[in-house]
Motif scaffolding. Structure first.
Motif, PDB file in Angstrom:
ATOM      1  N   VAL A  22     -87.415 -38.568 -17.998  1.00 26.73           N
ATOM      2  CA  VAL A  22     -86.983 -37.270 -17.456  1.00 26.73           C
ATOM      3  C   VAL A  22     -85.471 -37.259 -17.248  1.00 26.73           C
ATOM      4  O   VAL A  22     -84.788 -36.279 -17.593  1.00 26.73           O
ATOM      5  N   GLY A  23     -84.934 -38.321 -16.689  1.00 24.20           N
ATOM      6  CA  GLY A  23     -83.499 -38.377 -16.430  1.00 24.20           C
ATOM      7  C   GLY A  23     -82.667 -38.371 -17.698  1.00 24.20           C
ATOM      8  O   GLY A  23     -81.656 -37.662 -17.789  1.00 24.20           O
ATOM      9  N   ILE A  24     -83.077 -39.145 -18.706  1.00 22.86           N
ATOM     10  CA  ILE A  24     -82.311 -39.214 -19.952  1.00 22.86           C
ATOM     11  C   ILE A  24     -82.347 -37.879 -20.687  1.00 22.86           C
ATOM     12  O   ILE A  24     -81.320 -37.392 -21.187  1.00 22.86           O
ATOM     13  N   LEU A  25     -83.520 -37.264 -20.765  1.00 26.97           N
ATOM     14  CA  LEU A  25     -83.619 -35.973 -21.446  1.00 26.97           C
ATOM     15  C   LEU A  25     -82.831 -34.897 -20.705  1.00 26.97           C
ATOM     16  O   LEU A  25     -82.192 -34.037 -21.337  1.00 26.97           O
ATOM     17  N   ALA A  26     -82.869 -34.931 -19.368  1.00 26.23           N
ATOM     18  CA  ALA A  26     -82.101 -33.951 -18.596  1.00 26.23           C
ATOM     19  C   ALA A  26     -80.606 -34.145 -18.803  1.00 26.23           C
ATOM     20  O   ALA A  26     -79.853 -33.165 -18.932  1.00 26.23           O
ATOM     21  N   PHE A  27     -80.152 -35.386 -18.835  1.00 27.92           N
ATOM     22  CA  PHE A  27     -78.727 -35.639 -19.034  1.00 27.92           C
ATOM     23  C   PHE A  27     -78.268 -35.147 -20.399  1.00 27.92           C
ATOM     24  O   PHE A  27     -77.235 -34.478 -20.519  1.00 27.92           O
ATOM     25  N   ASN A  28     -79.032 -35.467 -21.451  1.00 30.65           N
ATOM     26  CA  ASN A  28     -78.621 -35.053 -22.791  1.00 30.65           C
ATOM     27  C   ASN A  28     -78.616 -33.533 -22.940  1.00 30.65           C
ATOM     28  O   ASN A  28     -77.750 -32.971 -23.622  1.00 30.65           O
ATOM     29  N   PHE A  29     -79.581 -32.860 -22.321  1.00 38.07           N
ATOM     30  CA  PHE A  29     -79.641 -31.397 -22.454  1.00 38.07           C
ATOM     31  C   PHE A  29     -78.502 -30.728 -21.698  1.00 38.07           C
ATOM     32  O   PHE A  29     -77.797 -29.865 -22.243  1.00 38.07           O
ATOM     33  N   HIS A  30     -78.309 -31.084 -20.450  1.00 36.07           N
ATOM     34  CA  HIS A  30     -77.330 -30.387 -19.618  1.00 36.07           C
ATOM     35  C   HIS A  30     -75.903 -30.852 -19.897  1.00 36.07           C
ATOM     36  O   HIS A  30     -74.958 -30.145 -19.532  1.00 36.07           O
ATOM     37  N   TRP A  31     -75.721 -32.006 -20.502  1.00 29.64           N
ATOM     38  CA  TRP A  31     -74.374 -32.406 -20.900  1.00 29.64           C
ATOM     39  C   TRP A  31     -73.836 -31.472 -21.976  1.00 29.64           C
ATOM     40  O   TRP A  31     -72.646 -31.171 -22.011  1.00 29.64           O
ATOM     41  N   ASN A  32     -74.710 -31.009 -22.854  1.00 23.62           N
ATOM     42  CA  ASN A  32     -74.299 -30.119 -23.939  1.00 23.62           C
ATOM     43  C   ASN A  32     -74.546 -28.648 -23.630  1.00 23.62           C
ATOM     44  O   ASN A  32     -74.371 -27.804 -24.511  1.00 23.62           O
ATOM     45  N   GLU A  33     -74.943 -28.323 -22.409  1.00 24.20           N
ATOM     46  CA  GLU A  33     -75.289 -26.941 -22.084  1.00 24.20           C
ATOM     47  C   GLU A  33     -74.046 -26.055 -22.057  1.00 24.20           C
ATOM     48  O   GLU A  33     -73.020 -26.410 -21.473  1.00 24.20           O
ATOM     49  N   PHE A  34     -74.180 -24.898 -22.672  1.00 25.38           N
ATOM     50  CA  PHE A  34     -73.052 -23.968 -22.754  1.00 25.38           C
ATOM     51  C   PHE A  34     -73.364 -22.618 -22.114  1.00 25.38           C
ATOM     52  O   PHE A  34     -72.486 -21.996 -21.503  1.00 25.38           O
ATOM     53  N   PHE A  35     -74.595 -22.143 -22.236  1.00 32.73           N
ATOM     54  CA  PHE A  35     -74.920 -20.772 -21.842  1.00 32.73           C
ATOM     55  C   PHE A  35     -74.775 -20.569 -20.335  1.00 32.73           C
ATOM     56  O   PHE A  35     -74.064 -19.649 -19.887  1.00 32.73           O
ATOM     57  N   ARG A  36     -75.443 -21.384 -19.525  1.00 32.31           N
ATOM     58  CA  ARG A  36     -75.390 -21.181 -18.075  1.00 32.31           C
ATOM     59  C   ARG A  36     -73.985 -21.379 -17.504  1.00 32.31           C
ATOM     60  O   ARG A  36     -73.541 -20.578 -16.668  1.00 32.31           O
ATOM     61  N   PRO A  37     -73.243 -22.420 -17.884  1.00 35.28           N
ATOM     62  CA  PRO A  37     -71.865 -22.511 -17.377  1.00 35.28           C
ATOM     63  C   PRO A  37     -70.987 -21.334 -17.765  1.00 35.28           C
ATOM     64  O   PRO A  37     -70.101 -20.929 -17.005  1.00 35.28           O
ATOM     65  N   LEU A  38     -71.239 -20.755 -18.938  1.00 34.96           N
ATOM     66  CA  LEU A  38     -70.448 -19.597 -19.356  1.00 34.96           C
ATOM     67  C   LEU A  38     -70.701 -18.398 -18.453  1.00 34.96           C
ATOM     68  O   LEU A  38     -69.775 -17.616 -18.174  1.00 34.96           O
ATOM     69  N   ILE A  39     -71.932 -18.241 -17.960  1.00 39.53           N
ATOM     70  CA  ILE A  39     -72.283 -17.083 -17.137  1.00 39.53           C
ATOM     71  C   ILE A  39     -71.957 -17.318 -15.669  1.00 39.53           C
ATOM     72  O   ILE A  39     -71.465 -16.408 -14.969  1.00 39.53           O
ATOM     73  N   LEU A  40     -72.189 -18.522 -15.170  1.00 38.26           N
ATOM     74  CA  LEU A  40     -72.131 -18.788 -13.733  1.00 38.26           C
ATOM     75  C   LEU A  40     -70.788 -19.313 -13.251  1.00 38.26           C
ATOM     76  O   LEU A  40     -70.592 -19.451 -12.039  1.00 38.26           O
ATOM     77  N   THR A  41     -69.874 -19.633 -14.134  1.00 41.91           N
ATOM     78  CA  THR A  41     -68.543 -20.104 -13.719  1.00 41.91           C
ATOM     79  C   THR A  41     -67.473 -19.227 -14.341  1.00 41.91           C
ATOM     80  O   THR A  41     -67.632 -18.738 -15.470  1.00 41.91           O
ATOM     81  N   ILE A  42     -66.383 -19.064 -13.590  1.00 37.00           N
ATOM     82  CA  ILE A  42     -65.283 -18.209 -14.037  1.00 37.00           C
ATOM     83  C   ILE A  42     -63.971 -18.974 -14.103  1.00 37.00           C
ATOM     84  O   ILE A  42     -63.250 -18.913 -15.093  1.00 37.00           O
ATOM     85  N   SER A  43     -63.635 -19.690 -13.032  1.00 34.01           N
ATOM     86  CA  SER A  43     -62.352 -20.386 -12.966  1.00 34.01           C
ATOM     87  C   SER A  43     -62.381 -21.648 -13.814  1.00 34.01           C
ATOM     88  O   SER A  43     -63.422 -22.310 -13.948  1.00 34.01           O
ATOM     89  N   GLU A  44     -61.239 -21.988 -14.377  1.00 27.78           N
ATOM     90  CA  GLU A  44     -61.146 -23.144 -15.256  1.00 27.78           C
ATOM     91  C   GLU A  44     -61.363 -24.464 -14.517  1.00 27.78           C
ATOM     92  O   GLU A  44     -61.765 -25.455 -15.137  1.00 27.78           O
ATOM     93  N   GLN A  45     -61.125 -24.494 -13.229  1.00 29.30           N
ATOM     94  CA  GLN A  45     -61.309 -25.742 -12.486  1.00 29.30           C
ATOM     95  C   GLN A  45     -62.786 -26.124 -12.373  1.00 29.30           C
ATOM     96  O   GLN A  45     -63.097 -27.280 -12.063  1.00 29.30           O
ATOM     97  N   ASN A  46     -63.676 -25.164 -12.597  1.00 32.67           N
ATOM     98  CA  ASN A  46     -65.110 -25.438 -12.558  1.00 32.67           C
ATOM     99  C   ASN A  46     -65.737 -25.486 -13.945  1.00 32.67           C
ATOM    100  O   ASN A  46     -66.960 -25.570 -14.057  1.00 32.67           O
ATOM    101  N   PHE A  47     -64.929 -25.456 -14.995  1.00 31.79           N
ATOM    102  CA  PHE A  47     -65.462 -25.516 -16.346  1.00 31.79           C
ATOM    103  C   PHE A  47     -66.041 -26.903 -16.615  1.00 31.79           C
ATOM    104  O   PHE A  47     -65.525 -27.918 -16.150  1.00 31.79           O
ATOM    105  N   THR A  48     -67.119 -26.912 -17.398  1.00 34.73           N
ATOM    106  CA  THR A  48     -67.651 -28.174 -17.900  1.00 34.73           C
ATOM    107  C   THR A  48     -67.054 -28.451 -19.278  1.00 34.73           C
ATOM    108  O   THR A  48     -66.324 -27.628 -19.834  1.00 34.73           O
ATOM    109  N   LEU A  49     -67.377 -29.590 -19.825  1.00 31.85           N
ATOM    110  CA  LEU A  49     -66.751 -30.000 -21.079  1.00 31.85           C
ATOM    111  C   LEU A  49     -67.045 -29.051 -22.239  1.00 31.85           C
ATOM    112  O   LEU A  49     -66.129 -28.740 -23.012  1.00 31.85           O
TER     113      LEU A  49
END
Length: 299
Positions: free
Chosen positions: A221-248
């Protein structure tokens, strides 16, 4: 006696080699074996081909990136694209944000999935079957459908444009709950019965007996969650605005420049750098992943 002695050297010379020769002939003549190797070779090329092309393009100059016909290997490897990534991005902050978000999500999913999976597998309560069916049904709902209600809840809680807005909604996991339930069902009941006779509570049975046995499943569960959310783009694009909270992944998009005028070599260099943490996690966690996937069948 003389007949046995005369036959024994022939048997010792030919018999050990006969099975080997037979196996070699069978290996060479089996069309099914050649077909499997051909299928695996094609699957390997399709899987690693885009990764190798990304690495090759990241080592080219911007002018060589659009040559026709394209060259698979760069004529003159150039590492300045990787320097441009560090010059254009605050890569340390982006990696820290992604590591913090994905790490907390992975740990949270491991804990909640283990607790929920144990409850559905070992405890008896009213409506358990219906509730588990509802949990499974949520796996069929895409994130794009629920993003608006999630955004409204996050804004009502005062967590807009924060890293907690990415962490809290992702901790409950229907797939992890299903996986851990199946894992707990594969474990024997003798441990729980013996502990109950000794006066252990359901929490103590889970904490001291089943939770240690379920470590491989929690690792999956932990490994699959890490791989999925490390590459996640959709939710960070909607829920964050400022560059200091951007993910990779959000930071890599800025490498494209205004209207996509940035260098494709620089963008792909950033993609290669973003793959390294996930690759390290997989290398160190592949043993736990393999044991977790095969533990249910062996018990």
């Amino acid at each position: 006696m003389t007949k046995l002695m005369s036959k024994s050297p022939v048997r010792t010379v030919t018999d050990p080699h006969a099975p080997t020769a037979r196996r070699r002939r069978n290996f060479r003549l089996r069309p099914a074996t050649l077909g499997r190797f051909a299928f695996l070779a094609v699957a390997t090329i399709l899987t690693l081909g885009p990764v190798l092309w990304t690495l090759s393009t990241s080592l080219r100059t911007p002018s060589e990136s659009f040559n026709l016909p394209p060259h698979f290997l760069p004529l003159d490897p150039d590492f300045t694209s990787y320097q441009d990534v560090f010059r254009q991005l605050d890569i340390v902050r982006l990696v820290f944000n992604s590591a913090l978000v994905t790490g907390l999500i992975a740990v949270g999913q491991m804990i909640t999935a283990a607790l929920a999976g144990y409850a559905f597998a070992r405890l008896s309560f009213r409506g358990k079957g219906a509730l588990f069916s509802i949990v499974l049904a949520t796996m069929m709902v895409p994130a794009q459908v629920t993003i608006v209600p999630v955004f409204m809840l996050i804004r009502g809680m005062g967590l807009s444009d924060t890293l907690l807005a990415l962490i809290l909604p992702a901790i409950p996991t229907a797939f992890g709950t299903f996986l851990m339930r199946q894992y707990f069902l594969s474990l024997p009941n003798d441990f729980a019965e013996a502990a109950s006779i000794d006066g252990a509570s359901p929490w103590q049975v889970f904490r001291y007996i089943y939770a240690p046995l379920a470590t491989p499943g929690m690792a999956i569960v932990g490994i699959l969650a890490f791989n999925f959310h490390w590459n996640e783009f959709f939710r960070p694009l909607i829920l964050t605005i400022s560059e200091q909270n951007f993910t990779l992944p959000l930071g890599l998009v800025t490498l494209q420049g205004n209207l996509g005028t940035g260098s494709i070599a620089v963008v792909l260099a950033g993609v290669i750098l973003s793959m390294i943490p996930a690759l390290v996690v997989f290398i160190f966690g592949q043993r736990s992943l393999r044991e977790g996937l095969t533990a249910g069948a062996s018990k």
